[in-house]
Design a protein around this motif. Structure first.
Motif, short mmCIF file in Angstrom:
data_model
loop_
_atom_site.label_atom_id
_atom_site.label_comp_id
_atom_site.label_asym_id
_atom_site.label_seq_id
_atom_site.Cartn_x
_atom_site.Cartn_y
_atom_site.Cartn_z
N ARG A 16 -1.80 1.14 -5.79
CA ARG A 16 -3.43 1.37 -5.98
C ARG A 16 -3.79 0.30 -6.83
N GLU A 19 -3.19 -1.75 -3.18
CA GLU A 19 -4.28 -1.88 -1.97
C GLU A 19 -6.07 -2.31 -2.32
N PRO A 23 -5.64 -4.78 1.70
CA PRO A 23 -4.95 -3.58 1.30
C PRO A 23 -4.29 -3.49 2.63
N VAL A 26 -0.63 -2.42 2.02
CA VAL A 26 0.16 -1.57 1.44
C VAL A 26 0.75 -0.26 3.21
N ARG A 27 0.27 -0.97 3.58
CA ARG A 27 0.29 -0.19 5.67
C ARG A 27 2.26 -0.97 6.07
N THR A 55 -3.17 5.33 4.08
CA THR A 55 -2.36 4.35 4.09
C THR A 55 -1.58 4.52 4.97
#
Length: 60
Positions: A16, A19, A23, A26-27, A55
Protein backbone atom coordinates in the motif's frame (compact mmCIF):
# COMPACT_ATOMS: atom_id res chain seq x y z
CA UNK A 1 11.40 -9.04 3.16
CA UNK A 2 8.06 -9.20 4.99
CA UNK A 3 6.75 -11.76 2.52
CA UNK A 4 9.81 -13.96 3.10
CA UNK A 5 9.09 -13.75 6.83
CA UNK A 6 5.47 -14.77 6.12
CA UNK A 7 4.08 -11.57 7.62
CA UNK A 8 1.10 -10.88 5.40
CA UNK A 9 -0.04 -7.77 7.22
CA UNK A 10 3.35 -6.07 6.94
CA UNK A 11 3.70 -7.20 3.32
CA UNK A 12 0.33 -5.67 2.49
CA UNK A 13 1.21 -2.47 4.35
CA UNK A 14 4.40 -2.20 2.28
CA UNK A 15 2.45 -2.75 -0.95
CA UNK A 16 0.00 0.00 0.00
CA UNK A 17 2.92 2.37 0.68
CA UNK A 18 4.33 1.58 -2.75
CA UNK A 19 0.92 2.30 -4.28
CA UNK A 20 0.79 5.68 -2.53
CA UNK A 21 4.27 6.71 -3.63
CA UNK A 22 4.41 5.21 -7.13
CA UNK A 23 1.09 3.69 -8.26
CA UNK A 24 2.55 2.36 -11.50
CA UNK A 25 4.98 0.14 -9.58
CA UNK A 26 2.30 -2.10 -8.05
CA UNK A 27 1.28 -3.10 -11.58
CA UNK A 28 4.68 -4.67 -12.28
CA UNK A 29 4.54 -8.47 -12.67
CA UNK A 30 6.62 -9.18 -9.56
CA UNK A 31 4.40 -7.08 -7.30
CA UNK A 32 1.23 -8.43 -8.87
CA UNK A 33 2.52 -11.94 -8.14
CA UNK A 34 3.28 -10.92 -4.56
CA UNK A 35 -0.25 -9.55 -4.24
CA UNK A 36 -1.72 -12.79 -5.62
CA UNK A 37 0.36 -14.78 -3.13
CA UNK A 38 -1.16 -12.74 -0.31
CA UNK A 39 -4.63 -13.20 -1.72
CA UNK A 40 -4.38 -16.99 -1.87
CA UNK A 41 -2.34 -17.50 1.33
CA UNK A 42 -3.96 -19.47 4.16
CA UNK A 43 -3.92 -16.41 6.45
CA UNK A 44 -6.41 -13.75 5.37
CA UNK A 45 -5.36 -10.12 5.20
CA UNK A 46 -8.24 -7.63 5.11
CA UNK A 47 -8.30 -5.45 1.99
CA UNK A 48 -6.08 -7.62 -0.19
CA UNK A 49 -8.87 -8.68 -2.59
CA UNK A 50 -9.81 -5.07 -3.33
CA UNK A 51 -6.15 -4.11 -3.71
CA UNK A 52 -5.57 -7.06 -6.06
CA UNK A 53 -8.50 -6.04 -8.25
CA UNK A 54 -7.44 -2.40 -8.26
CA UNK A 55 -3.85 -3.16 -9.22
CA UNK A 56 -4.55 -5.83 -11.82
CA UNK A 57 -3.31 -8.81 -9.83
CA UNK A 58 -6.64 -10.56 -10.44
CA UNK A 59 -9.21 -10.01 -13.18
CA UNK A 60 -12.19 -7.93 -12.16
Amino acid sequence: MWHALRDGNQTFAALRRVEQEAPQEVRRPALRALTADLLFAPARVPGVREFAARTGAIPT
